[in-house]
Design an enzyme around this catalytic site. Structure first.
Site, PDB file in Angstrom:
ATOM      1  N   ASP B  27       0.858  -1.178   0.000  1.00 56.88           N
ATOM      2  CA  ASP B  27       0.000   0.000   0.000  1.00 56.88           C
ATOM      3  C   ASP B  27       0.896   1.229   0.000  1.00 56.88           C
ATOM      4  OD1 ASP B  27      -2.240  -1.535   0.036  1.00 56.88           O
ATOM      5  OD2 ASP B  27      -2.590  -1.374   2.192  1.00 56.88           O
ATOM      6  N   ASP B 146     -13.574  -5.880  -3.287  1.00 61.10           N
ATOM      7  CA  ASP B 146     -13.614  -5.938  -1.828  1.00 61.10           C
ATOM      8  C   ASP B 146     -14.954  -6.542  -1.439  1.00 61.10           C
ATOM      9  OD1 ASP B 146     -11.127  -4.857  -1.394  1.00 61.10           O
ATOM     10  OD2 ASP B 146     -11.852  -2.793  -1.363  1.00 61.10           O
TER      11      ASP B 146
END
Lengths: 262, 283
Positions: B27, B146
């Site tokens: 990330d 997700d």
């Protein structure tokens, strides 16, 4: 100076970056004179063989590459660059450079019966080329119909348990062949020096070269069938896998090329 | 429904021909790497280029970068990161996070990424998948999903729902239907992230992974929940995943890529061996 041939085929900069990482200078060009006069030539590839050939002919790059081949310039083809050196390609039924006799063929799209290893090219069942999606993709790598059902799979479709029991004499091939796979070196070549049996390489393609002369085959890979994934003749070498995306083994072949004296 | 044809093979010959991929996920916020626990309390770890090189040398098969930079103005920082990563590692990597338009896609691909991943933008505008596939090829487009378990209910027959905004917003999309639609639109791969499992280190969401893997024909990368090598072995075998995403278990040094790969090899899983040499020893 290494000349990287630009024939409108995708991401050339990744090859240039890899060459530069190894400490060699390169220039990306579509100028036929520069290509014909180059010290070394790399023709990488993303795109369809037909489109690549068309672009080359328009700019005279095809003749430049033939000239470079005849004048013994070290040459390296990558991915679609490994297909356009054949006489022709099944992709768009394109006439190619003819530096190595044979053709580029498409993977079995439907199914393979019997022992996969005994499968021959002649056993090809169908090739719904017209159905494939277009797009600026690697070596005909784009595909929407990645699987086609085997004839008798319907009976067990809803029963995963019974599928475990099905004897896999009919299998389907996912096309494009995309991912890490091995290389069986069948004959020594200066460019394959240092490559180990367990090394794997990164593939993204739907077509593969089929040389007429087995003497042109240096390495093979198994995917549904055993196909030639590293081929060469005289001052020309080509890999179906992406040297610039295959980690250190890929860079090793690239480095060997940068110093190769055929 | 296209059902479970994949099962027919995933225990058979074809899929086993390709090595299963181990993919560290980084990330990145404003050019620095972080690791979120349930998307909150991000901790700064370091330079994404250095980390990419570290994982490349350790034998990662691919890398995934998620740009979690909040402001759109600072997006070009990420493009620079992508360019520097591409000069440093020579394996495929994908970039996701904040990709909204064809131009966003083009920018990361030109900067040197092999693939681009779309998530919430695809939920809002599914056409982005087909546009990207047409322009750059299916193999370039990854559909990031997700997913949260909500139980079977109206509109969500699989019991798994798509969420966006880091898991805060339910969009009323069934995960299985969305995966199949994504494939139809031209996605070349699915990165399947379980919000429930994410950050727990208790293992991947096996039921979800298997459900999606068995019902699409494109490769599925399992994501969320990896805490030890056993979890990867599970998801790559019984979970039917083609690849496994890992983050904190390697970021904090609990395990190395080598540890994970040698365990998976012991389990009889086909894995690409880590490099044993360097093509450019002067590095």
């Amino acid at each position: 100076m290494i000349v990287i041939v630009d024939y409108g085929a995708g991401n050339l900069t990744s090859v240039a970056r890899a060459v530069s990482y190894l400490g060699y200078d390169s220039v990306i060009t579509d100028n036929p004179e520069k290509i014909a006069a180059a010290e070394r030539v790399i023709f990488p590839g993303v795109g369809a063989a037909g489109a690549a050939m068309e672009m080359m002919q328009k700019k005279g790059i095809d003749l430049a590459l033939k000239k470079a081949f005849e004048s013994k310039t070290p040459m390296l083809g990558i991915c679609v660059g490994c297909q356009i050196i054949m006489d022709r390609s099944e992709e768009n039924d394109a006439l190619c450079l003819g530096l190595i006799s044979g053709e580029a063929r498409e993977f079995f799209r439907n199914m393979i019966t019997g022992n996969m290893n005994s499968c021959t090219i002649e056993g090809k069942i169908s090739s719904p080329l017209s159905e494939r999606s277009a797009g600026a993709c690697s070596c005909g790598a784009s595909s929407n119909d990645k699987f086609t059902k085997p004839v008798d799979s319907a009976k067990s479709v809803d029963d995963t348990k019974s599928m475990n029991d099905v004897e896999t004499d009919q299998v389907m091939l996912k096309v494009p062949h995309m991912g890490w796979n091995g290389l069986d070196i069948v004959k020594d070549h200066p460019l394959l020096k240092g490559i180990k049996a367990e090394d794997e390489f990164y593939f993204v393609h739907s077509y593969f070269p089929v040389p007429v002369d087995q003497g042109d085959v240096y390495g093979t890979t198994e995917y549904g069938i055993v196909f030639a994934s590293a081929i060469g003749r005289d001052n020309l070498f080509a890999t179906q896998f992406h040297l610039e995306k295959s980690g250190e083994p890929g860079l090793m072949i690239l480095r060997n090329f940068c110093t190769w004296k055929p | 429904m296209e059902t479970v044809i994949r099962k027919f093979f995933s225990d058979g010959d074809i899929l086993e021909m390709l090595s299963k991929r181990i993919i560290p996920c980084l990330d990145v916020r404003e050019g620095r790497t972080t690791k979120g626990i349930k998307f909150e309390n991000n901790v700064d770890i370091g330079d994404p280029v250095e980390m990419a090189r570290f994982y490349y040398e350790a034998g990662a098969d691919e890398l995934v970068f998620y740009d979690i930079t909040a402001s759109h103005e600072k997006r070009n920082i990420m493009i620079d990161v992508v360019r520097r990563v591409a000069e440093t590692i020579f394996i495929p990597f994908s970039v996701g996070g904040g990709i909204r338009t064809l131009e966003d896609m083009r920018a990361v691909l030109l900067a040197g990424a092999e693939k681009v991943s779309v998530n919430s933008a695809a939920v809002k505008n599914p056409e982005i998948i087909s546009q990207g596939a047409r322009a750059f090829g299916n193999q370039c487009v990854v559909l990031g999903m997700d997913v949260k378990h909500v139980g079977e209910k109206k509109g969500i027959p699989s019991g798994y729902e798509i969420v966006i905004n880091g898991g805060r917003t339910y969009v009323g999309l069934d995960a299985l239907e969305w995966a199949q639609k994504g494939q139809l639109l031209g996605a070349g791969e699915i990165c399947l992230n379980s919000i429930d499992a994410d950050g727990t280190k208790d293992g991947y969401e096996m039921d979800l992974t298997r459900l999606i893997s068995d019902n699409v024909t494109i490769p599925v990368i399992a994501s969320g929940g990896a805490g030890k090598p056993e979890h990867l072995a599970q998801v790559l075998t019984t979970g039917h995943a083609d690849a496994a995403l890992i983050a904190s278990m390697v970021h904090y040094g609990t395990y190395t890529i080598e540890d994970i790969k040698s365990y998976l090899v012991q389990q009889g899983i086909k894995i690409r061996p880590a490099h044993t040499y360097q093509a450019n020893p002067s590095r």
